[in-house]
Design a protein around this motif. Structure first.
Motif, PDB file in Angstrom:
ATOM      1  N   TYR A  39      82.557  44.585   7.091  1.00 54.16           N
ATOM      2  CA  TYR A  39      82.635  43.267   6.449  1.00 54.16           C
ATOM      3  C   TYR A  39      84.057  42.724   6.493  1.00 54.16           C
ATOM      4  O   TYR A  39      84.291  41.556   6.827  1.00 54.16           O
ATOM      5  N   ILE A  40      85.009  43.575   6.182  1.00 57.18           N
ATOM      6  CA  ILE A  40      86.411  43.155   6.157  1.00 57.18           C
ATOM      7  C   ILE A  40      86.909  42.836   7.570  1.00 57.18           C
ATOM      8  O   ILE A  40      87.602  41.834   7.792  1.00 57.18           O
ATOM      9  N   LEU A  41      86.556  43.682   8.521  1.00 53.50           N
ATOM     10  CA  LEU A  41      87.005  43.463   9.892  1.00 53.50           C
ATOM     11  C   LEU A  41      86.262  42.317  10.568  1.00 53.50           C
ATOM     12  O   LEU A  41      86.835  41.594  11.384  1.00 53.50           O
ATOM     13  N   GLY A  42      84.992  42.121  10.230  1.00 56.79           N
ATOM     14  CA  GLY A  42      84.213  41.059  10.848  1.00 56.79           C
ATOM     15  C   GLY A  42      84.476  39.694  10.252  1.00 56.79           C
ATOM     16  O   GLY A  42      84.401  38.679  10.949  1.00 56.79           O
ATOM     17  N   GLY A  43      84.802  39.648   8.963  1.00 53.97           N
ATOM     18  CA  GLY A  43      84.985  38.371   8.289  1.00 53.97           C
ATOM     19  C   GLY A  43      86.140  37.549   8.829  1.00 53.97           C
ATOM     20  O   GLY A  43      86.102  36.315   8.812  1.00 53.97           O
ATOM     21  N   ILE A  44      87.155  38.209   9.330  1.00 49.94           N
ATOM     22  CA  ILE A  44      88.340  37.486   9.781  1.00 49.94           C
ATOM     23  C   ILE A  44      88.060  36.656  11.029  1.00 49.94           C
ATOM     24  O   ILE A  44      88.665  35.604  11.238  1.00 49.94           O
ATOM     25  N   GLY A  45      87.124  37.114  11.871  1.00 50.53           N
ATOM     26  CA  GLY A  45      86.820  36.378  13.098  1.00 50.53           C
ATOM     27  C   GLY A  45      86.307  34.980  12.813  1.00 50.53           C
ATOM     28  O   GLY A  45      86.732  34.004  13.437  1.00 50.53           O
ATOM     29  N   ALA A  46      85.386  34.858  11.834  1.00 49.67           N
ATOM     30  CA  ALA A  46      84.808  33.559  11.496  1.00 49.67           C
ATOM     31  C   ALA A  46      85.760  32.716  10.655  1.00 49.67           C
ATOM     32  O   ALA A  46      85.679  31.481  10.666  1.00 49.67           O
ATOM     33  N   ALA A  47      86.681  33.360   9.930  1.00 45.15           N
ATOM     34  CA  ALA A  47      87.578  32.631   9.026  1.00 45.15           C
ATOM     35  C   ALA A  47      88.912  32.249   9.663  1.00 45.15           C
ATOM     36  O   ALA A  47      89.639  31.409   9.130  1.00 45.15           O
ATOM     37  N   LEU A  48      89.239  32.855  10.795  1.00 42.60           N
ATOM     38  CA  LEU A  48      90.598  32.749  11.335  1.00 42.60           C
ATOM     39  C   LEU A  48      90.989  31.320  11.682  1.00 42.60           C
ATOM     40  O   LEU A  48      92.118  30.886  11.387  1.00 42.60           O
ATOM     41  N   THR A  49      90.084  30.545  12.281  1.00 36.82           N
ATOM     42  CA  THR A  49      90.429  29.177  12.669  1.00 36.82           C
ATOM     43  C   THR A  49      90.785  28.333  11.457  1.00 36.82           C
ATOM     44  O   THR A  49      91.797  27.613  11.451  1.00 36.82           O
ATOM     45  N   ALA A  50      89.971  28.414  10.396  1.00 31.00           N
ATOM     46  CA  ALA A  50      90.210  27.609   9.193  1.00 31.00           C
ATOM     47  C   ALA A  50      91.462  28.051   8.461  1.00 31.00           C
ATOM     48  O   ALA A  50      92.277  27.219   8.048  1.00 31.00           O
ATOM     49  N   LEU A  51      91.647  29.353   8.286  1.00 27.80           N
ATOM     50  CA  LEU A  51      92.820  29.806   7.539  1.00 27.80           C
ATOM     51  C   LEU A  51      94.101  29.573   8.332  1.00 27.80           C
ATOM     52  O   LEU A  51      95.163  29.322   7.755  1.00 27.80           O
ATOM     53  N   ALA A  52      94.016  29.650   9.663  1.00 21.80           N
ATOM     54  CA  ALA A  52      95.196  29.368  10.482  1.00 21.80           C
ATOM     55  C   ALA A  52      95.643  27.930  10.304  1.00 21.80           C
ATOM     56  O   ALA A  52      96.845  27.633  10.267  1.00 21.80           O
ATOM     57  N   SER A  53      94.673  27.016  10.163  1.00 28.21           N
ATOM     58  CA  SER A  53      95.001  25.613   9.935  1.00 28.21           C
ATOM     59  C   SER A  53      95.557  25.398   8.527  1.00 28.21           C
ATOM     60  O   SER A  53      96.583  24.737   8.347  1.00 28.21           O
ATOM     61  N   ASP A  54      94.902  25.993   7.512  1.00 25.81           N
ATOM     62  CA  ASP A  54      95.332  25.813   6.125  1.00 25.81           C
ATOM     63  C   ASP A  54      96.703  26.423   5.855  1.00 25.81           C
ATOM     64  O   ASP A  54      97.519  25.859   5.110  1.00 25.81           O
ATOM     65  N   LEU A  55      96.967  27.584   6.436  1.00 26.75           N
ATOM     66  CA  LEU A  55      98.223  28.299   6.183  1.00 26.75           C
ATOM     67  C   LEU A  55      99.271  28.035   7.259  1.00 26.75           C
ATOM     68  O   LEU A  55     100.357  28.616   7.205  1.00 26.75           O
ATOM     69  N   VAL A 160      76.033  46.039  10.310  1.00 24.40           N
ATOM     70  CA  VAL A 160      75.378  45.099   9.401  1.00 24.40           C
ATOM     71  C   VAL A 160      76.431  44.371   8.570  1.00 24.40           C
ATOM     72  O   VAL A 160      76.372  43.147   8.389  1.00 24.40           O
ATOM     73  N   GLY A 161      77.424  45.131   8.056  1.00 22.59           N
ATOM     74  CA  GLY A 161      78.511  44.509   7.312  1.00 22.59           C
ATOM     75  C   GLY A 161      79.261  43.496   8.154  1.00 22.59           C
ATOM     76  O   GLY A 161      79.600  42.396   7.688  1.00 22.59           O
ATOM     77  N   TYR A 162      79.521  43.851   9.402  1.00 16.24           N
ATOM     78  CA  TYR A 162      80.222  42.961  10.332  1.00 16.24           C
ATOM     79  C   TYR A 162      79.395  41.691  10.564  1.00 16.24           C
ATOM     80  O   TYR A 162      79.926  40.575  10.537  1.00 16.24           O
ATOM     81  N   MET A 163      78.081  41.854  10.754  1.00 12.35           N
ATOM     82  CA  MET A 163      77.197  40.721  11.003  1.00 12.35           C
ATOM     83  C   MET A 163      77.106  39.814   9.780  1.00 12.35           C
ATOM     84  O   MET A 163      77.193  38.581   9.901  1.00 12.35           O
ATOM     85  N   VAL A 164      76.945  40.403   8.592  1.00 12.62           N
ATOM     86  CA  VAL A 164      76.831  39.601   7.370  1.00 12.62           C
ATOM     87  C   VAL A 164      78.119  38.835   7.116  1.00 12.62           C
ATOM     88  O   VAL A 164      78.100  37.649   6.736  1.00 12.62           O
ATOM     89  N   ALA A 165      79.269  39.483   7.338  1.00 13.50           N
ATOM     90  CA  ALA A 165      80.558  38.807   7.152  1.00 13.50           C
ATOM     91  C   ALA A 165      80.691  37.626   8.103  1.00 13.50           C
ATOM     92  O   ALA A 165      81.194  36.555   7.730  1.00 13.50           O
ATOM     93  N   THR A 166      80.219  37.805   9.334  1.00 20.80           N
ATOM     94  CA  THR A 166      80.248  36.719  10.311  1.00 20.80           C
ATOM     95  C   THR A 166      79.374  35.557   9.847  1.00 20.80           C
ATOM     96  O   THR A 166      79.769  34.384   9.938  1.00 20.80           O
ATOM     97  N   ALA A 167      78.191  35.873   9.314  1.00 14.76           N
ATOM     98  CA  ALA A 167      77.283  34.837   8.828  1.00 14.76           C
ATOM     99  C   ALA A 167      77.871  34.104   7.622  1.00 14.76           C
ATOM    100  O   ALA A 167      77.829  32.870   7.541  1.00 14.76           O
TER     101      ALA A 167
END
Length: 452
Positions: A39-55, A160-167
């Motif tokens: 979950y922790i490793l997968g979540g960053i892939g989907a969040a990276l574009t938005a957080l890169a812009s915000d930060l 599953v954790g990676y997939m759920v984090a991506t979703a």
């Protein structure tokens, strides 16, 4: 008023019932912990574009944030593994989940890239600890004939954790500040997991390795655990567990566990973390989000397949042929980067077979080391695997911008081919063996004068 009925504790149950209850609790506590890693490793892939812009992150800082948990594993794997071999499995099992909980909450409040890098670096330390302690502790209470499937199922939880984090990340991508909620949501899982781990006892095998035979025999009698007591006592390691990894007796296992794991995960993490830029470079940027979800679901199906066959076909057959096929898949996509059918088929075959073989990352490393140095060995192998993954994750955007997508994919194919060669030379067959016997076969020699 009728008296309240309390569930009997382990001491009041028959050994078979007590063991079944312990294995269920331990399985849940370990599977949830493994899912948090994904979950922790997968979540960053989907969040990276938005957080890169915000930060306002530079390309360099994006690479560092993406790679930070993998860098943390380099410290956490050996450190927590060494602690678990030295002070016991149970306290480390609790400690690393506490770090997950604190880190998950802190991610919500970051104000710049450096803070996020440091927090995710510390969470990576905890992930390294989870790799070092979760599967080894479960293996030390698992029956030999089912050990492979039980341990491989941890990788199902990871994917599953990676997939759920991506979703979750994809669903919150359009929400202002949604990436904060996405990254911090792992705190909920950590609370549940921490509560489960409170009732897990110490490992009987570890107690034997420390000469605490009376305590071990009490646990063995209470739970009816299958343990080769004489072999565990005979394989006690008098040297410091970290130094022992590099002795003649254990060096083969150290090299094998580290190398095959690194070669399996480097392409997966590098491509998965920067999936959108890779698909943009292949001319399929409009389908990147959908492809990422398909990629994640295919990975879950692949690791589930690996879990089902690991005890049937044996460890070597699940590891070596898929290495060659996945290398060929990336090479084919690199050779024809404008062919949509080949891109889709190549990536689907790559992720399915790579994930199937990845089931062995929760099996092989802990089978090739004796109990006295098991968590240190697993932690070190996890660290070495993540060094490769971190380097690949950090360098992939640089490689894309300077050399192009074909070069990046060919490097990934070369890494997988190297894994196939090393596994052919070093991988032992440990299916259905007691843990003590499996570790003896791994280093190809007698242990303490006892036949393997």
């Amino acid at each position: 008023m009728p008296a309240l009925r309390h569930a009997p504790d382990a001491a009041a149950l028959a050994p078979e019932q007590a063991l079944k209850r312990l294995q269920t609790r331990l399985m849940l506590a370990t599977q949830i912990g493994e899912s948090i890693d994904g979950y922790i490793l997968g979540g960053i892939g989907a969040a990276l574009t938005a957080l890169a812009s915000d930060l306002h992150l530079s390309t360099l800082m994006q690479g560092l944030v993406g790679a930070s948990p993998l860098i943390g594993i380099f410290v956490g794997g050996p450190l927590f593994g060494w602690l678990a071999d030295r002070i016991g499995r149970r306290p480390v099992f609790l400690l690393d989940m506490l770090v997950f909980l604190i880190g998950s909450v802190l991610q919500f409040f970051v104000v710049d890239g450096l803070q996020l890098f440091v927090i995710r670096l510390l969470m990576g330390v905890a992930i390294g600890g989870e790799y070092a302690i979760g599967a080894p502790l479960l293996s030390e209470y698992a029956p030999s004939r089912k050990r492979g499937r039980l341990l491989a199922s941890l990788e199902v939880s990871w994917y599953v954790g990676y997939m759920v984090a991506t979703a979750v990340g994809a669903l919150l991508a359009g929400v202002h500040g949604g990436w904060r909620w996405s990254l911090a949501s792992s705190a909920v899982i950590a609370v549940v997991c921490l509560a489960l781990r409170g009732g897990v006892p110490e490992s009987a095998r570890w107690l034997l390795s420390k000469g605490r035979c009376e305590e071990a025999e009490e646990l063995i009698a209470r739970y009816g655990v299958e343990v080769d007591v004489e072999a565990e006592i005979a394989d006690r390691e008098g040297r410091d567990s970290f130094r022992a990894l590099f002795t003649r007796e254990h060096l083969r296992s150290t090299v094998f566990a580290s190398a095959f794991w690194a070669c399996l995960v480097l392409p997966y993490f590098a491509i998965g973390t920067f999936w959108t830029p890779v698909f943009d470079a292949l001319g399929m940027g409009n389908h990147a989000t959908l492809a990422l979800m398909v990629y994640s679901v295919t990975a879950v199906l692949g690791v589930a397949a690996g879990c089902l066959v690991v005890d049937r076909i044996g460890r070597r057959k699940l590891l070596i042929p898929p290495f060659w096929v996945t290398a060929a898949c990336l090479a084919v996509v690199a050779a024809w980067p404008k062919s949509t059918p080949l891109i889709v088929a190549g990536f689907l075959f790559f992720i399915f077979l790579n994930a199937a073989s990845s089931a062995l990352t929760a099996v092989y490393p802990l089978e090739v080391f004796p109990t006295s140095i098991r968590t240190t060995g697993v932690g070190f192998a996890a660290a070495m695997s993540r060094v490769g993954a971190a380097v690949g994750t950090f360098l992939l955007p640089i490689g894309l911008s300077h050399f192009g997508v074909r070069f990046v994919l060919l490097v990934g194919a070369a890494v997988l081919a190297l894994g196939a060669l090393l596994s052919h030379l070093l991988a032992p067959e440990t299916t259905d063996l007691d843990l003590a016997q499996a570790s003896r076969r791994a280093h190809g020699a007698t242990a303490r004068g006892t036949a393997p």
